[in-house]
Motif scaffolding. Sequence first.
Motif, PDB file in Angstrom:
ATOM      1  N   ILE A 157       1.412  18.968   1.103  1.00 59.30           N
ATOM      2  CA  ILE A 157       2.303  18.010   1.754  1.00 59.30           C
ATOM      3  C   ILE A 157       1.561  16.684   1.884  1.00 59.30           C
ATOM      4  CG2 ILE A 157       3.600  17.476   3.858  1.00 59.30           C
ATOM      5  CD1 ILE A 157       3.988  20.486   4.233  1.00 59.30           C
ATOM      6  N   LEU A 175       7.772  23.284   5.873  1.00 56.28           N
ATOM      7  CA  LEU A 175       7.256  22.856   7.175  1.00 56.28           C
ATOM      8  C   LEU A 175       6.851  24.061   8.030  1.00 56.28           C
ATOM      9  CD1 LEU A 175       9.750  19.965   8.037  1.00 56.28           C
ATOM     10  CD2 LEU A 175       7.364  19.758   7.293  1.00 56.28           C
ATOM     11  N   ILE A 219       4.045  14.171   5.707  1.00 53.32           N
ATOM     12  CA  ILE A 219       4.809  15.138   6.489  1.00 53.32           C
ATOM     13  C   ILE A 219       5.937  14.476   7.272  1.00 53.32           C
ATOM     14  CG2 ILE A 219       3.343  15.068   8.570  1.00 53.32           C
ATOM     15  CD1 ILE A 219       3.671  18.208   8.560  1.00 53.32           C
ATOM     16  N   GLY A 248      -1.746  20.839   5.709  1.00 52.50           N
ATOM     17  CA  GLY A 248      -1.167  20.054   4.633  1.00 52.50           C
ATOM     18  C   GLY A 248      -0.993  20.816   3.345  1.00 52.50           C
TER      19      GLY A 248
END
Length: 227
Positions: free
Chosen positions: A215, A161, A218, A171
């Motif tokens: 990702i 993250l 999320i 992403g």
Amino acid sequence: MTAKPAARDFLARLPLFDELAPAELEQIGRHTADLHVAKGDIIFRRGDPCSGFHIVIYGQVKLAFVSAEGNEKVVEIIGPGHSFGEALMFMEKPYIVTAQALADTLLLHVPKTVIFEGLERDPKFARKMLAGLSRRLHGLICDVEAYSLSSGTQRVIGYLLKEAERAEDGGRVHLEVSKVVLSSRLNLTPEHFSRILHDLSARKMISVDGRDITILDIERLRNYEGR
């Protein structure tokens, strides 16, 4: 002797030096040395004398402990615009970690003599040095807390993250270092790190293609507790 323009200009962009007068930057830059380090080369070893601190212009540097058995624990990975070695410079102690280039790297080496002279001349410079050291200490304390209180999965998710926030494409995360180095940085074995990535991928929260991680969800990733 005039400071090299590249060194002087780079120093001026660093938070540590951004309030210094041009003459003070000139003085520091005049004594700063470029150090080109090839991927895999050792910059210094644990026990070597510390004669100043380093700033990364490009490339990456790994700071690590190595046990008598040859096992390695990565303490920190230093990227462009960041520095290392200041604390030991002030303590006038030998290095307590080994520094190795993870990629072809250009460093600036700032000798402690010119820093000590600057501290005596300008209290504001002393405050900025203290602020920089405090940020580094705060980051290390946060790391210790994460290692002690967070699961391996939470550590990996936190890393993904944080890297996603920095990426241009939020992403997609590209692992700039090998999974072996990164797993050591996160206080995991490479096998555990791979199992976590596989689990997150199986749950359709991420997809993994070599060092590229996308990702997919999320919000689920943020809220996943894992094991």
